[in-house]
Write an enzyme that holds these catalytic residues in place. Structure first.
Site, PDB file in Angstrom:
ATOM      1  N   ASN A  88      15.856 -13.246 -24.793  1.00  0.00           N
ATOM      2  CA  ASN A  88      15.130 -11.741 -24.933  1.00  0.00           C
ATOM      3  C   ASN A  88      13.292 -11.761 -25.275  1.00  0.00           C
ATOM      4  O   ASN A  88      13.120 -10.823 -24.678  1.00  0.00           O
ATOM      5  CB  ASN A  88      15.699 -10.928 -26.166  1.00  0.00           C
ATOM      6  CG  ASN A  88      15.308  -9.949 -26.596  1.00  0.00           C
ATOM      7  OD1 ASN A  88      15.353  -8.775 -25.841  1.00  0.00           O
ATOM      8  ND2 ASN A  88      14.276  -9.974 -27.592  1.00  0.00           N
ATOM      9  N   TYR A 153       4.651  -8.469 -14.322  1.00  0.00           N
ATOM     10  CA  TYR A 153       5.570  -8.472 -15.061  1.00  0.00           C
ATOM     11  C   TYR A 153       7.268  -8.413 -14.281  1.00  0.00           C
ATOM     12  O   TYR A 153       7.925  -8.923 -14.715  1.00  0.00           O
ATOM     13  CB  TYR A 153       5.609  -7.050 -16.035  1.00  0.00           C
ATOM     14  CG  TYR A 153       6.892  -6.879 -16.748  1.00  0.00           C
ATOM     15  CD1 TYR A 153       6.904  -7.303 -18.171  1.00  0.00           C
ATOM     16  CD2 TYR A 153       7.770  -5.672 -16.389  1.00  0.00           C
ATOM     17  CE1 TYR A 153       8.010  -7.070 -18.793  1.00  0.00           C
ATOM     18  CE2 TYR A 153       8.633  -5.441 -17.392  1.00  0.00           C
ATOM     19  CZ  TYR A 153       8.979  -6.219 -18.589  1.00  0.00           C
ATOM     20  OH  TYR A 153      10.119  -5.628 -19.526  1.00  0.00           O
ATOM     21  N   LYS A 157      10.761 -10.650 -14.159  1.00  0.00           N
ATOM     22  CA  LYS A 157      11.975 -10.240 -14.382  1.00  0.00           C
ATOM     23  C   LYS A 157      12.676 -10.258 -13.040  1.00  0.00           C
ATOM     24  O   LYS A 157      14.119 -10.609 -13.413  1.00  0.00           O
ATOM     25  CB  LYS A 157      11.729  -8.647 -14.747  1.00  0.00           C
ATOM     26  CG  LYS A 157      11.117  -8.370 -16.159  1.00  0.00           C
ATOM     27  CD  LYS A 157      11.763  -9.305 -17.392  1.00  0.00           C
ATOM     28  CE  LYS A 157      11.118  -8.681 -18.499  1.00  0.00           C
ATOM     29  NZ  LYS A 157      11.862  -9.507 -19.606  1.00  0.00           N
TER      30      LYS A 157
HETATM   31  N1  NAP Z   1      11.544  -1.872 -24.519  1.00  0.00           N
HETATM   32  C1  NAP Z   1      11.600  -1.463 -23.047  1.00  0.00           C
HETATM   33  O1  NAP Z   1      11.517  -0.576 -22.558  1.00  0.00           O
HETATM   34  C2  NAP Z   1      12.196  -2.920 -22.226  1.00  0.00           C
HETATM   35  C3  NAP Z   1      12.844  -2.508 -20.929  1.00  0.00           C
HETATM   36  C4  NAP Z   1      13.349  -3.529 -20.349  1.00  0.00           C
HETATM   37  C5  NAP Z   1      13.241  -4.747 -20.781  1.00  0.00           C
HETATM   38  N2  NAP Z   1      12.511  -5.090 -21.876  1.00  0.00           N
HETATM   39  C6  NAP Z   1      12.506  -6.184 -22.381  1.00  0.00           C
HETATM   40  O2  NAP Z   1      13.361  -6.648 -23.580  1.00  0.00           O
HETATM   41  C7  NAP Z   1      12.688  -7.832 -24.036  1.00  0.00           C
HETATM   42  C8  NAP Z   1      12.730  -7.425 -25.646  1.00  0.00           C
HETATM   43  O3  NAP Z   1      11.424  -6.446 -25.666  1.00  0.00           O
HETATM   44  P1  NAP Z   1      11.349  -5.296 -26.984  1.00  0.00           P
HETATM   45  O4  NAP Z   1      11.351  -3.997 -26.092  1.00  0.00           O
HETATM   46  O5  NAP Z   1      12.560  -5.327 -27.956  1.00  0.00           O
HETATM   47  O6  NAP Z   1       9.883  -5.693 -27.401  1.00  0.00           O
HETATM   48  P2  NAP Z   1       9.617  -5.829 -29.044  1.00  0.00           P
HETATM   49  O7  NAP Z   1       9.921  -4.978 -29.797  1.00  0.00           O
HETATM   50  O8  NAP Z   1       8.062  -5.871 -28.956  1.00  0.00           O
HETATM   51  O9  NAP Z   1      10.256  -7.287 -29.410  1.00  0.00           O
HETATM   52  C9  NAP Z   1       9.697  -8.477 -28.745  1.00  0.00           C
HETATM   53  C10 NAP Z   1      10.099  -9.674 -29.133  1.00  0.00           C
HETATM   54  O10 NAP Z   1       9.516 -10.899 -28.717  1.00  0.00           O
HETATM   55  C11 NAP Z   1       9.245 -11.753 -29.693  1.00  0.00           C
HETATM   56  N3  NAP Z   1       7.726 -12.337 -28.873  1.00  0.00           N
HETATM   57  C12 NAP Z   1       6.834 -11.697 -28.177  1.00  0.00           C
HETATM   58  N4  NAP Z   1       6.008 -12.906 -28.099  1.00  0.00           N
HETATM   59  C13 NAP Z   1       6.523 -13.942 -28.485  1.00  0.00           C
HETATM   60  C14 NAP Z   1       6.092 -15.318 -28.376  1.00  0.00           C
HETATM   61  N5  NAP Z   1       5.080 -15.584 -27.765  1.00  0.00           N
HETATM   62  N6  NAP Z   1       6.993 -16.280 -28.818  1.00  0.00           N
HETATM   63  C15 NAP Z   1       8.164 -15.994 -29.382  1.00  0.00           C
HETATM   64  N7  NAP Z   1       8.554 -14.761 -29.537  1.00  0.00           N
HETATM   65  C16 NAP Z   1       7.810 -13.688 -28.969  1.00  0.00           C
HETATM   66  C17 NAP Z   1       8.554 -10.682 -30.773  1.00  0.00           C
HETATM   67  O11 NAP Z   1       8.485 -11.560 -31.913  1.00  0.00           O
HETATM   68  P3  NAP Z   1       7.127 -11.807 -32.724  1.00  0.00           P
HETATM   69  O12 NAP Z   1       6.256 -10.653 -32.491  1.00  0.00           O
HETATM   70  O13 NAP Z   1       7.653 -12.031 -34.283  1.00  0.00           O
HETATM   71  O14 NAP Z   1       6.735 -13.169 -32.058  1.00  0.00           O
HETATM   72  C18 NAP Z   1       9.730  -9.934 -30.723  1.00  0.00           C
HETATM   73  O15 NAP Z   1      10.693 -10.190 -31.660  1.00  0.00           O
HETATM   74  C19 NAP Z   1      11.516  -8.284 -23.597  1.00  0.00           C
HETATM   75  O16 NAP Z   1      11.910  -9.223 -22.742  1.00  0.00           O
HETATM   76  C20 NAP Z   1      11.216  -7.075 -22.703  1.00  0.00           C
HETATM   77  O17 NAP Z   1      10.579  -7.352 -21.385  1.00  0.00           O
HETATM   78  C21 NAP Z   1      12.127  -4.097 -22.606  1.00  0.00           C
END
Ligand code: NAP
Length: 235
Positions: A88, A153, A157
């Site tokens: 994730n 990005y 994906k």
């Molecule tokens: N939000 C959306 O609209 C959306 C839509 C489609 C897909 N996604 C995908 O869903 C996934 C989760 O995103 P989210 O929206 O839940 O974002 P988020 O709340 O910003 O969460 C991102 C997570 O990834 C961790 N992370 C970031 N950089 C990291 C690194 N270098 N090493 C280890 N962990 C890392 C962060 O933890 P720390 O900061 O503690 O490291 C956090 O737990 C992502 O892959 C994103 O591309 C999101």
């Protein structure tokens, strides 16, 4: 279900935290990961106060060797068992193709695509021995289509979906499933400041429920590219 283990990367916020919470609620022993140590500790404490079994491993998955170290620590904690891997952790970036430097490319790909490849390979070895397991890759609607400024990005994906399809083909005869989840806008810190308001977005809990539902399906059933859209929206 009590002795089943799930490893969820990027579970200090957003979608990863919701999935970790849902799986822990269903009785999985959960390994949470992220870079923020204090936040991770607080979440694990909160989980255990609610009677859930969880541990947190701090790791920056964009750095060489960190995915391997984190995975080894996770397996020590679980006693060598891994039933579910959720790739994730990810980051979002927008640029015109002409502005993408080699450094920016490598930085995003190392987290969004390289770490999932490494972790999936490690998980496959364990899951083949166990004769079962599931790998979930959190892709995006941007993994199905690319728009202006999303090439990098989207490439990460799209790549996760390619990884998922190969994992499914390579794992099927061992009872291993893989599937990709492709949501549109989800209300998480990643979409803070987006033009869509959070209450018009998909909620992290929705993604978590879909992952948990997939895990409860019978052995011969698998979902492929689960697209989660916002009602009335194109993205
Ligand atoms: N939000 C959306 O609209 C959306 C839509 C489609 C897909 N996604 C995908 O869903 C996934 C989760 O995103 P989210 O929206 O839940 O974002 P988020 O709340 O910003 O969460 C991102 C997570 O990834 C961790 N992370 C970031 N950089 C990291 C690194 N270098 N090493 C280890 N962990 C890392 C962060 O933890 P720390 O900061 O503690 O490291 C956090 O737990 C992502 O892959 C994103 O591309 C999101």
């Amino acid at each position: 279900m009590k002795d089943r283990t799930a490893l969820v990367t990027g579970s200090t916020s957003g979608i990863g935290l919701a999935i970790a919470d849902e799986l822990a609620r269903e009785g999985y022993r959960v390994v949470l990961t992220g870079r923020r140590k204090e936040r991770l500790e607080k979440i694990v404490e909160d989980f255990s106060e609610r009677g859930r079994t969880a541990t947190g491993i701090v790791a920056d998955l964009a750095k060489p060797g960190e995915a391997e170290r984190m995975f080894t620590e996770a397996l020590v904690w679980s006693g060598g068992r891994l039933d579910v891997l959720v790739n994730n952790a990810g980051t979002w970036q927008q640029s015109l193709v002409e502005d993408i430097t080699r450094e920016a490319f490598r930085s995003l790909m190392s987290l969004n695509l390289e770490a999932p490849f490494i972790l999936s390979g490690l998980a496959m070895k364990i899951m083949k021995e166990q004769k079962g397991g599931t790998i979930v890759n959190i892709s995006s609607v941007a993994g199905l289509e690319a728009w202006a400024r999303t090439a990098l990005y989207s490439a990460s994906k799209f790549g996760l979906r390619a990884l998922t399809q190969s994992l499914l083909a390579e794992g099927a005869s061992f009872g291993i499933k893989a599937f990709a989840v492709c949501p549109g806008y989800v209300a998480t810190p990643m979409t803070d400041g987006a033009q869509v308001s959070p209450d018009e977005m998909i909620q992290p809990h929705d993604v978590a429920r879909i992952v948990a539902t997939h895990l409860s399906l019978s052995p011969a059933t698998v979902l492929k590219d689960v697209v989660i859209s916002r009602l009335g929206a194109e993205d």
